[in-house]
Write a protein that holds these residues in place. Structure first.
Motif, PDB file in Angstrom:
ATOM      1  N   PRO A  50       0.850  -1.197   0.000  1.00 41.30           N
ATOM      2  CA  PRO A  50       0.000   0.000   0.000  1.00 41.30           C
ATOM      3  C   PRO A  50       0.888   1.250   0.000  1.00 41.30           C
ATOM      4  CG  PRO A  50       0.076  -0.973   2.182  1.00 41.30           C
ATOM      5  CD  PRO A  50       0.791  -1.922   1.275  1.00 41.30           C
ATOM      6  N   PRO A  51       0.308   2.418  -0.223  1.00 46.33           N
ATOM      7  CA  PRO A  51       1.114   3.652  -0.289  1.00 46.33           C
ATOM      8  C   PRO A  51       2.013   3.880   0.911  1.00 46.33           C
ATOM      9  CG  PRO A  51      -1.101   4.086  -1.080  1.00 46.33           C
ATOM     10  CD  PRO A  51      -1.104   2.686  -0.553  1.00 46.33           C
ATOM     11  N   VAL A  52       1.554   3.533   2.103  1.00 49.29           N
ATOM     12  CA  VAL A  52       2.370   3.775   3.292  1.00 49.29           C
ATOM     13  C   VAL A  52       3.662   2.971   3.246  1.00 49.29           C
ATOM     14  CG1 VAL A  52       1.210   1.981   4.642  1.00 49.29           C
ATOM     15  CG2 VAL A  52       2.340   3.881   5.814  1.00 49.29           C
ATOM     16  N   ARG A  53       3.610   1.756   2.695  1.00 56.92           N
ATOM     17  CA  ARG A  53       4.808   0.930   2.596  1.00 56.92           C
ATOM     18  C   ARG A  53       5.693   1.360   1.418  1.00 56.92           C
ATOM     19  NH1 ARG A  53       3.067  -5.381   3.842  1.00 56.92           N
ATOM     20  NH2 ARG A  53       2.062  -5.010   5.858  1.00 56.92           N
ATOM     21  N   SER A  54       5.083   1.562   0.262  1.00 55.91           N
ATOM     22  CA  SER A  54       5.871   1.937  -0.919  1.00 55.91           C
ATOM     23  C   SER A  54       6.556   3.287  -0.716  1.00 55.91           C
ATOM     24  CB  SER A  54       4.979   1.978  -2.160  1.00 55.91           C
ATOM     25  OG  SER A  54       3.917   2.918  -2.002  1.00 55.91           O
ATOM     26  N   ASN A  55       5.864   4.229  -0.084  1.00 59.77           N
ATOM     27  CA  ASN A  55       6.480   5.531   0.191  1.00 59.77           C
ATOM     28  C   ASN A  55       7.682   5.390   1.126  1.00 59.77           C
ATOM     29  OD1 ASN A  55       4.522   6.787  -1.361  1.00 59.77           O
ATOM     30  ND2 ASN A  55       3.223   7.311   0.391  1.00 59.77           N
ATOM     31  N   THR A  56       7.513   4.556   2.142  1.00 66.75           N
ATOM     32  CA  THR A  56       8.594   4.358   3.113  1.00 66.75           C
ATOM     33  C   THR A  56       9.801   3.689   2.469  1.00 66.75           C
ATOM     34  OG1 THR A  56       6.933   4.114   4.866  1.00 66.75           O
ATOM     35  CG2 THR A  56       9.178   3.388   5.362  1.00 66.75           C
ATOM     36  N   LEU A  57       9.542   2.628   1.691  1.00 66.62           N
ATOM     37  CA  LEU A  57      10.639   1.919   1.025  1.00 66.62           C
ATOM     38  C   LEU A  57      11.368   2.834   0.047  1.00 66.62           C
ATOM     39  CD1 LEU A  57       8.913  -1.524   0.308  1.00 66.62           C
ATOM     40  CD2 LEU A  57      10.676  -1.041   2.006  1.00 66.62           C
ATOM     41  N   LEU A  58      10.619   3.610  -0.726  1.00 62.81           N
ATOM     42  CA  LEU A  58      11.233   4.518  -1.692  1.00 62.81           C
ATOM     43  C   LEU A  58      12.065   5.582  -0.986  1.00 62.81           C
ATOM     44  CD1 LEU A  58      11.550   5.436  -4.620  1.00 62.81           C
ATOM     45  CD2 LEU A  58       9.464   6.812  -4.343  1.00 62.81           C
ATOM     46  N   ALA A  59      11.543   6.129   0.114  1.00 66.05           N
ATOM     47  CA  ALA A  59      12.278   7.158   0.862  1.00 66.05           C
ATOM     48  C   ALA A  59      13.579   6.601   1.431  1.00 66.05           C
ATOM     49  CB  ALA A  59      11.399   7.710   1.990  1.00 66.05           C
ATOM     50  N   CYS A  60      13.508   5.388   1.984  1.00 65.09           N
ATOM     51  CA  CYS A  60      14.716   4.770   2.549  1.00 65.09           C
ATOM     52  C   CYS A  60      15.764   4.505   1.471  1.00 65.09           C
ATOM     53  CB  CYS A  60      14.357   3.457   3.253  1.00 65.09           C
ATOM     54  SG  CYS A  60      13.359   3.658   4.749  1.00 65.09           S
ATOM     55  N   MET A  61      15.326   3.999   0.320  1.00 61.91           N
ATOM     56  CA  MET A  61      16.276   3.707  -0.760  1.00 61.91           C
ATOM     57  C   MET A  61      16.902   4.979  -1.311  1.00 61.91           C
ATOM     58  SD  MET A  61      14.754   0.483  -2.956  1.00 61.91           S
ATOM     59  CE  MET A  61      13.095   1.126  -3.156  1.00 61.91           C
ATOM     60  N   LEU A  62      16.087   6.010  -1.509  1.00 63.00           N
ATOM     61  CA  LEU A  62      16.633   7.269  -2.031  1.00 63.00           C
ATOM     62  C   LEU A  62      17.622   7.888  -1.052  1.00 63.00           C
ATOM     63  CD1 LEU A  62      13.467   8.919  -3.645  1.00 63.00           C
ATOM     64  CD2 LEU A  62      15.410   7.855  -4.807  1.00 63.00           C
ATOM     65  N   ALA A  63      17.306   7.830   0.237  1.00 64.30           N
ATOM     66  CA  ALA A  63      18.218   8.385   1.241  1.00 64.30           C
ATOM     67  C   ALA A  63      19.538   7.622   1.245  1.00 64.30           C
ATOM     68  CB  ALA A  63      17.572   8.333   2.624  1.00 64.30           C
ATOM     69  N   PHE A  64      19.464   6.287   1.194  1.00 64.47           N
ATOM     70  CA  PHE A  64      20.696   5.483   1.200  1.00 64.47           C
ATOM     71  C   PHE A  64      21.536   5.751  -0.044  1.00 64.47           C
ATOM     72  CE2 PHE A  64      23.143   1.759   0.000  1.00 64.47           C
ATOM     73  CZ  PHE A  64      23.829   1.481   1.175  1.00 64.47           C
ATOM     74  N   ILE A  65      20.889   5.770  -1.213  1.00 63.55           N
ATOM     75  CA  ILE A  65      21.625   6.031  -2.455  1.00 63.55           C
ATOM     76  C   ILE A  65      22.261   7.411  -2.423  1.00 63.55           C
ATOM     77  CG2 ILE A  65      21.366   6.353  -4.942  1.00 63.55           C
ATOM     78  CD1 ILE A  65      19.149   4.214  -4.836  1.00 63.55           C
ATOM     79  N   GLY A  66      21.525   8.398  -1.896  1.00 67.87           N
ATOM     80  CA  GLY A  66      22.066   9.750  -1.802  1.00 67.87           C
ATOM     81  C   GLY A  66      23.288   9.825  -0.908  1.00 67.87           C
ATOM     82  N   VAL A  67      23.249   9.109   0.222  1.00 63.40           N
ATOM     83  CA  VAL A  67      24.401   9.091   1.136  1.00 63.40           C
ATOM     84  C   VAL A  67      25.600   8.410   0.477  1.00 63.40           C
ATOM     85  CG1 VAL A  67      25.270   8.235   3.339  1.00 63.40           C
ATOM     86  CG2 VAL A  67      22.951   9.135   3.187  1.00 63.40           C
ATOM     87  N   LEU A  68      25.366   7.253  -0.146  1.00 60.93           N
ATOM     88  CA  LEU A  68      26.451   6.513  -0.798  1.00 60.93           C
ATOM     89  C   LEU A  68      27.107   7.358  -1.886  1.00 60.93           C
ATOM     90  CD1 LEU A  68      28.036   3.888  -1.307  1.00 60.93           C
ATOM     91  CD2 LEU A  68      26.172   3.175  -2.850  1.00 60.93           C
ATOM     92  N   TRP A  69      26.306   7.985  -2.720  1.00 60.15           N
ATOM     93  CA  TRP A  69      26.825   8.789  -3.819  1.00 60.15           C
ATOM     94  C   TRP A  69      27.593   9.997  -3.297  1.00 60.15           C
ATOM     95  CZ3 TRP A  69      27.611   7.774  -8.681  1.00 60.15           C
ATOM     96  CH2 TRP A  69      27.818   8.808  -9.592  1.00 60.15           C
ATOM     97  N   THR A  70      27.047  10.665  -2.282  1.00 54.92           N
ATOM     98  CA  THR A  70      27.684  11.873  -1.747  1.00 54.92           C
ATOM     99  C   THR A  70      29.021  11.551  -1.096  1.00 54.92           C
ATOM    100  OG1 THR A  70      25.532  12.904  -1.358  1.00 54.92           O
ATOM    101  CG2 THR A  70      27.407  13.819  -0.158  1.00 54.92           C
TER     102      THR A  70
END
Length: 425
Positions: A50-70
């Motif tokens: 549901p949206p609550v799960r997909s939003n959370t998973l997407l936010a976590c992945m984007l944050a992790f990728i952003g940290v790794l790249w930076t």
């Protein structure tokens, strides 16, 4: 080991796999996103999103990728002690995704997001300390020419070669003064063999810049003008970031600025603001705003003469140490005269002095001046011509490597400067 004895360090398939960013990305996402989700929703949580799960998973992945790249991008710059920036980078990334979710009113699970934040902290610290030995570059030095100016750092090991042979040792690269006339045919054939076996050969100036964070400016012809021309596209993006950030920070900083102004007026006679004309973007003068930190009735040179300068007031000494005197420059940022990050603007008096005595000084005006800059976090304050020459080398390095990643690194180092007081004067 290669039969020829020429093999680049970390070139074997399993080394490239374990040390490469795809492995870090894939395994990191599985651990920092998958484990908190598994703990909260159980096995097979991806079967129903549901949206609550997909939003959370997407936010976590984007944050992790952003940290790794930076972190990977910041590691390229000299003086970037990545371990010191892991916590602020991870915190900034997760705060950013939370802010986006909050303002867009999207549903998300706080427990999973917070768990992912903690797992990311642990992952990046673990990866840093486990891979510290392998991340330190090992460079072979051809002992001819200007290479004797190079000094090792905690991030780069330098080994001088007694003869044109790697002696079975694997290196990340070879450093040579490629412009030196004494480079013999034997050494030239050696460098050619290294290149054929995919071992990078660096000119000494490249490594010197990466070690010192400065661009030599004794002869500007050694640096192509094109390499010192900052990205026009990033200049536009940076201007937008500066404007939005200034608008968001202004309501938060307004009470601090008001209290600071009151204390300045109570401490000594005179206006709270100090307004001075300085050399700005593309050589256009502008008026910079600062909180007054000196007595108005005492005269002196056009620059501060040290921490014990008798002109500095009691409140002035405090606000200079904490950099609170720079806060009014947020209005210069809003007006487009300054940026948050860039070479510090000098007074017209000092600019005219430096123009006469320091070669290529005016080239630093090719980017907007900043409240903080690469020279300030690396060198501190410089007023005399000799110190200004070094400062200008830092400014040229900033212009040459003008990017979001360098600005992020400077922002983190500026926070450290505010806390420790280094460079405040």
């Amino acid at each position: 080991m290669s039969k020829t004895g020429y093999e680049r360090r970390h070139s074997r398939w399993y080394e490239a796999l374990l040390l490469g960013w795809p492995f870090q990305l894939l395994v990191g996402v599985l651990i920092t996103v998958g484990m908190p989700s598994l703990e909260r929703w159980g096995w097979g949580f991806w079967d129903y999103l549901p949206p609550v799960r997909s939003n959370t998973l997407l936010a976590c992945m984007l944050a992790f990728i952003g940290v790794l790249w930076t972190l990977r991008r910041m590691h390229r710059f000299p003086g970037a002690r990545v371990s010191a920036f892991i916590a602020p980078t991870v915190s900034s990334a997760y705060l950013l995704v939370v802010a986006v979710l909050f303002f867009t009113r999207e549903e998300y699970t706080r427990q999973v997001l917070f768990g992912s934040f903690l797992m990311s902290l642990g992952w990046f610290y673990l990866a840093f300390f486990m891979g510290r030995r392998y991340r330190r570059m090992k460079l072979a030095i051809v002992p001819i020419g200007r290479v004797d100016e190079l000094r090792p750092t905690p991030d780069i090991e330098l080994r001088s070669l007694p003869q044109p042979d790697l002696a079975g040792v694997r290196y990340d690269g070879v450093v040579a003064d490629l412009h030196d006339d004494e480079l013999s045919p034997e050494w030239e054939r050696f460098l050619a063999r290294c290149t054929l076996h995919h071992i990078p050969v660096y000119h000494v100036r490249q490594i010197q810049e990466s070690l010192t964070g400065r661009v030599r400016i004794e002869h500007l012809t050694e640096n192509e003008y094109g390499s010192l021309l900052p990205s026009l596209s990033y200049q536009g993006v940076k201007r937008c970031i500066d404007f939005i950030a200034a608008l968001l920070l202004l309501p938060l900083l307004a009470p601090i600025m008001l209290v600071t102004a009151i204390f300045i007026r109570l401490d000594s006679p005179g206006r709270a603001l100090f307004i001075q004309q300085r050399m700005g973007f593309r050589g256009v003068p502008f008026k910079v705003y600062k909180f007054r930190s000196m007595h108005v009735e005492k005269k002196g040179k056009g620059f501060t003469e040290g921490e014990n300068d008798p002109r500095i007031t009691r409140v002035g000494r405090l606000i200079r140490k904490c950099r609170l005197d720079e806060l009014p420059q947020i209005f210069n940022v809003l007006k487009g005269e300054m940026s948050f990050i860039g070479p510090r603007p000098e007074s017209m008096e000092l600019s005219e002095w430096y123009e006469r005595d320091v070669a290529f000084f005016s080239y630093r005006h090719v980017v907007r001046p900043g409240i903080s800059g690469w020279a300030q976090v690396e060198q501190g304050y410089a007023a005399e011509v000799d110190g200004m020459t070094t400062k200008l080398q830092y400014d040229f390095y900033y212009i040459k490597h003008f990017s979001l990643w360098l600005d992020i690194l400077i922002a983190f180092k500026t926070l450290k400067t505010i806390v420790t007081g280094f460079g405040a004067r």
